[in-house]
Design a protein around this motif. Sequence first.
Motif, PDB file in Angstrom:
ATOM      1  N   MET B  98       6.289  -8.198  11.569  1.00  0.00           N
ATOM      2  CA  MET B  98       4.829  -8.235  11.512  1.00  0.00           C
ATOM      3  C   MET B  98       4.212  -7.112  12.341  1.00  0.00           C
ATOM      4  O   MET B  98       3.208  -6.521  11.953  1.00  0.00           O
ATOM      5  CB  MET B  98       4.289  -9.588  11.980  1.00  0.00           C
ATOM      6  N   CYS B  99       4.836  -6.798  13.478  1.00  0.00           N
ATOM      7  CA  CYS B  99       4.316  -5.712  14.311  1.00  0.00           C
ATOM      8  C   CYS B  99       4.379  -4.376  13.576  1.00  0.00           C
ATOM      9  O   CYS B  99       3.435  -3.595  13.629  1.00  0.00           O
ATOM     10  CB  CYS B  99       5.102  -5.594  15.608  1.00  0.00           C
ATOM     11  N   VAL B 100       5.509  -4.120  12.900  1.00  0.00           N
ATOM     12  CA  VAL B 100       5.601  -2.865  12.141  1.00  0.00           C
ATOM     13  C   VAL B 100       4.496  -2.833  11.096  1.00  0.00           C
ATOM     14  O   VAL B 100       3.851  -1.805  10.900  1.00  0.00           O
ATOM     15  CB  VAL B 100       6.964  -2.715  11.429  1.00  0.00           C
ATOM     16  N   LEU B 101       4.245  -3.974  10.453  1.00  0.00           N
ATOM     17  CA  LEU B 101       3.192  -4.017   9.430  1.00  0.00           C
ATOM     18  C   LEU B 101       1.836  -3.640  10.020  1.00  0.00           C
ATOM     19  O   LEU B 101       1.097  -2.859   9.422  1.00  0.00           O
ATOM     20  CB  LEU B 101       3.097  -5.401   8.801  1.00  0.00           C
ATOM     21  N   THR B 102       1.523  -4.185  11.211  1.00  0.00           N
ATOM     22  CA  THR B 102       0.208  -3.849  11.784  1.00  0.00           C
ATOM     23  C   THR B 102       0.128  -2.360  12.092  1.00  0.00           C
ATOM     24  O   THR B 102      -0.883  -1.719  11.813  1.00  0.00           O
ATOM     25  CB  THR B 102      -0.081  -4.634  13.083  1.00  0.00           C
ATOM     26  N   LEU B 103       1.210  -1.815  12.649  1.00  0.00           N
ATOM     27  CA  LEU B 103       1.180  -0.385  12.989  1.00  0.00           C
ATOM     28  C   LEU B 103       1.032   0.469  11.736  1.00  0.00           C
ATOM     29  O   LEU B 103       0.256   1.416  11.714  1.00  0.00           O
ATOM     30  CB  LEU B 103       2.462  -0.007  13.723  1.00  0.00           C
ATOM     31  N   LEU B 104       1.796   0.128  10.688  1.00  0.00           N
ATOM     32  CA  LEU B 104       1.715   0.917   9.463  1.00  0.00           C
ATOM     33  C   LEU B 104       0.334   0.787   8.831  1.00  0.00           C
ATOM     34  O   LEU B 104      -0.221   1.766   8.327  1.00  0.00           O
ATOM     35  CB  LEU B 104       2.794   0.478   8.467  1.00  0.00           C
ATOM     36  N   SER B 105      -0.242  -0.424   8.887  1.00  0.00           N
ATOM     37  CA  SER B 105      -1.580  -0.614   8.336  1.00  0.00           C
ATOM     38  C   SER B 105      -2.588   0.257   9.069  1.00  0.00           C
ATOM     39  O   SER B 105      -3.394   0.947   8.450  1.00  0.00           O
ATOM     40  CB  SER B 105      -2.029  -2.065   8.496  1.00  0.00           C
ATOM     41  N   GLU B 106      -2.507   0.216  10.412  1.00  0.00           N
ATOM     42  CA  GLU B 106      -3.467   1.005  11.189  1.00  0.00           C
ATOM     43  C   GLU B 106      -3.297   2.483  10.924  1.00  0.00           C
ATOM     44  O   GLU B 106      -4.273   3.223  10.791  1.00  0.00           O
ATOM     45  CB  GLU B 106      -3.285   0.708  12.677  1.00  0.00           C
ATOM     46  N   MET B 107      -2.029   2.918  10.829  1.00  0.00           N
ATOM     47  CA  MET B 107      -1.768   4.326  10.583  1.00  0.00           C
ATOM     48  C   MET B 107      -2.350   4.737   9.228  1.00  0.00           C
ATOM     49  O   MET B 107      -3.037   5.751   9.123  1.00  0.00           O
ATOM     50  CB  MET B 107      -0.255   4.551  10.612  1.00  0.00           C
ATOM     51  N   SER B 108      -2.110   3.902   8.203  1.00  0.00           N
ATOM     52  CA  SER B 108      -2.583   4.306   6.876  1.00  0.00           C
ATOM     53  C   SER B 108      -4.106   4.249   6.801  1.00  0.00           C
ATOM     54  O   SER B 108      -4.738   5.118   6.188  1.00  0.00           O
ATOM     55  CB  SER B 108      -1.951   3.436   5.794  1.00  0.00           C
ATOM     56  N   GLN B 109      -4.717   3.235   7.478  1.00  0.00           N
ATOM     57  CA  GLN B 109      -6.181   3.185   7.486  1.00  0.00           C
ATOM     58  C   GLN B 109      -6.768   4.404   8.162  1.00  0.00           C
ATOM     59  O   GLN B 109      -7.731   5.002   7.690  1.00  0.00           O
ATOM     60  CB  GLN B 109      -6.661   1.946   8.245  1.00  0.00           C
ATOM     61  N   PHE B 110      -6.173   4.784   9.282  1.00  0.00           N
ATOM     62  CA  PHE B 110      -6.673   5.941  10.013  1.00  0.00           C
ATOM     63  C   PHE B 110      -6.561   7.209   9.159  1.00  0.00           C
ATOM     64  O   PHE B 110      -7.521   7.970   9.037  1.00  0.00           O
ATOM     65  CB  PHE B 110      -5.875   6.113  11.305  1.00  0.00           C
ATOM     66  N   MET B 111      -5.404   7.398   8.556  1.00  0.00           N
ATOM     67  CA  MET B 111      -5.198   8.610   7.760  1.00  0.00           C
ATOM     68  C   MET B 111      -6.162   8.659   6.583  1.00  0.00           C
ATOM     69  O   MET B 111      -6.747   9.708   6.302  1.00  0.00           O
ATOM     70  CB  MET B 111      -3.756   8.678   7.236  1.00  0.00           C
ATOM     71  N   THR B 112      -6.329   7.511   5.891  1.00  0.00           N
ATOM     72  CA  THR B 112      -7.171   7.567   4.690  1.00  0.00           C
ATOM     73  C   THR B 112      -8.655   7.627   5.029  1.00  0.00           C
ATOM     74  O   THR B 112      -9.430   8.172   4.253  1.00  0.00           O
ATOM     75  CB  THR B 112      -6.921   6.359   3.769  1.00  0.00           C
ATOM     76  N   THR B 113      -9.070   7.067   6.185  1.00  0.00           N
ATOM     77  CA  THR B 113     -10.508   7.138   6.464  1.00  0.00           C
ATOM     78  C   THR B 113     -10.892   8.401   7.224  1.00  0.00           C
ATOM     79  O   THR B 113     -12.009   8.872   7.085  1.00  0.00           O
ATOM     80  CB  THR B 113     -10.998   5.919   7.275  1.00  0.00           C
ATOM     81  N   GLN B 114      -9.987   8.952   8.052  1.00  0.00           N
ATOM     82  CA  GLN B 114     -10.391  10.070   8.905  1.00  0.00           C
ATOM     83  C   GLN B 114      -9.826  11.428   8.498  1.00  0.00           C
ATOM     84  O   GLN B 114     -10.500  12.437   8.647  1.00  0.00           O
ATOM     85  CB  GLN B 114      -9.981   9.802  10.360  1.00  0.00           C
ATOM     86  N   LEU B 115      -8.575  11.442   8.053  1.00  0.00           N
ATOM     87  CA  LEU B 115      -7.960  12.760   7.855  1.00  0.00           C
ATOM     88  C   LEU B 115      -7.754  13.134   6.388  1.00  0.00           C
ATOM     89  O   LEU B 115      -8.056  14.244   5.983  1.00  0.00           O
ATOM     90  CB  LEU B 115      -6.606  12.827   8.577  1.00  0.00           C
ATOM     91  N   MET B 116      -7.216  12.220   5.593  1.00  0.00           N
ATOM     92  CA  MET B 116      -6.868  12.567   4.212  1.00  0.00           C
ATOM     93  C   MET B 116      -7.439  11.535   3.245  1.00  0.00           C
ATOM     94  O   MET B 116      -6.702  10.749   2.657  1.00  0.00           O
ATOM     95  CB  MET B 116      -5.345  12.626   4.063  1.00  0.00           C
ATOM     96  N   PRO B 117      -8.754  11.534   3.065  1.00  0.00           N
ATOM     97  CA  PRO B 117      -9.384  10.463   2.273  1.00  0.00           C
ATOM     98  C   PRO B 117      -8.972  10.432   0.800  1.00  0.00           C
ATOM     99  O   PRO B 117      -9.046   9.377   0.171  1.00  0.00           O
ATOM    100  CB  PRO B 117     -10.885  10.740   2.422  1.00  0.00           C
ATOM    101  N   GLU B 118      -8.526  11.545   0.249  1.00  0.00           N
ATOM    102  CA  GLU B 118      -8.213  11.553  -1.185  1.00  0.00           C
ATOM    103  C   GLU B 118      -6.761  11.188  -1.469  1.00  0.00           C
ATOM    104  O   GLU B 118      -6.403  10.913  -2.611  1.00  0.00           O
ATOM    105  CB  GLU B 118      -8.508  12.941  -1.774  1.00  0.00           C
ATOM    106  N   THR B 119      -5.921  11.221  -0.436  1.00  0.00           N
ATOM    107  CA  THR B 119      -4.498  10.945  -0.659  1.00  0.00           C
ATOM    108  C   THR B 119      -4.274   9.437  -0.760  1.00  0.00           C
ATOM    109  O   THR B 119      -4.791   8.686   0.059  1.00  0.00           O
ATOM    110  CB  THR B 119      -3.671  11.496   0.518  1.00  0.00           C
ATOM    111  N   PRO B 120      -3.511   8.995  -1.772  1.00  0.00           N
ATOM    112  CA  PRO B 120      -3.251   7.549  -1.860  1.00  0.00           C
ATOM    113  C   PRO B 120      -2.435   7.043  -0.668  1.00  0.00           C
ATOM    114  O   PRO B 120      -1.614   7.764  -0.118  1.00  0.00           O
ATOM    115  CB  PRO B 120      -2.455   7.407  -3.160  1.00  0.00           C
ATOM    116  N   VAL B 121      -2.705   5.780  -0.298  1.00  0.00           N
ATOM    117  CA  VAL B 121      -2.030   5.168   0.852  1.00  0.00           C
ATOM    118  C   VAL B 121      -0.516   5.209   0.677  1.00  0.00           C
ATOM    119  O   VAL B 121       0.222   5.498   1.620  1.00  0.00           O
ATOM    120  CB  VAL B 121      -2.470   3.696   0.995  1.00  0.00           C
TER     121      VAL B 121
END
Lengths: 69, 369
Positions: B98-121
């Motif tokens: 579950m911890c890995v899931l939270t980290l991966l979720s946060e990482m993907s949210q950060f990348m898609t909202t701040q750095l690479m909005p057009e790239t699929p998760v």
Amino acid sequence: MASFLAVLALAGGVFWLEAPGLIRRKRKRELAVFVVFLLAATALYGALALEVKLPNPFMIIKLVYGGGA
Amino acid sequence: MKGKADVKISVRQFTILVILGVIGDSILILPTITATSAKQDAWLSMLLAMLLGMGAGWLFASIADRLRGESPVTAMQARLGAWAGGAAGLLLLFNFFMCVLTLLSEMSQFMTTQLMPETPVNAILIVFLAVVIVAYRYGLEAFARMSELLFPVFALLLVFLVVFLIPQVKIENLQPIGRTGFFSIWEGALPSFAAGFAEMVVLLMLVPHVAAKGKLRRPILTGFAVGGAMMLAVVLLCVTVLGPSLMETKYYPTFVLAQKITVGDFLERLEAIMAFLWIITVFNKVLLLYYGLTTGLSQLLKLREDRMLTIPLGMILLVCTVIGTPNITVYNEIIVNDYPWFDMTFGLALPALLLALLLVKRSRKMSGE
């Protein structure tokens, strides 16, 4: 459908990568566990590719600690 | 190929892995979480979390010094028998998962909202997990050395961030101190403690491989203190530079913080530094948890190798991350309200039981000799 086939191809590739070594080293137990996990992973990933609605894993936590979803 | 028992990391590498693990995802998400309940006293929340964290560090160190080269999973199986011990080990692995899931979720949210909005998760996750899998397959020694190599870079960038933000610090933002009351501070401290310190129970998986003659109490407590101090510095900067209201409304205040840096009109918008810092720490923590998960699973099932598990586990993690994060609101709601309690149960209660077990019962293997 194309993405589903891609998942199958990925699973096949992973099997081809890992299984021969395990068979050569006669690791039966390891091979069995590997196949079970690969099948589970392929089923999940395939379901995602086919856009099947899957339950959210975080809901387990919500159910236990949040007093029901 | 070397046997698993021969894999050794130095005490220094172990300390660095702990420091980077404590900072982990906290550096980006905790400022918001603490500021939501404690406002301008967010730094007091962090301080309180750090004090509690030292307590958790003490607990983990007590376990580590009693494990004597055993992994927590095998230790539980040796003392409780295959079934009860296996079930306890499975709970530990569930926590890592579950911890890995939270980290991966946060990482993907950060990348898609701040750095690479057009790239699929999925694309972001595939690349990230591929690196994690490769790092795992190179072995613990290799990624411990890599963390050792990255740590000076990380520390330098953090110092750089702090130094260039000092001119913009407004002490008034801290006032009135303690006005929000103890309960709000406590409410902010709880998730910080859970995400930063209780999740570090995964360090027990590394313990069998640390080449230490003496006790591990010092490296663990040092790692927790240094990591906690770095987090405290980041939260303090967030409060004094941005102020509590901006901290609360922005999802990634630390990222906004880096955008504030201006040096003589030629060094502007250094948020890439922040992204780099965060990717180092998140990658490190994901790798630790993934290591715990894969190694623990192979120990639980008594396998002689674990390399073949890496890719299927990576695929499962990817799918669960994608379905676990339908949108940022649902995710945050669970993370703030329910997730800390999950972390407390599995990061504190379970290790406490393990410690009790280690104190009461000797290993069957050892008493049989």
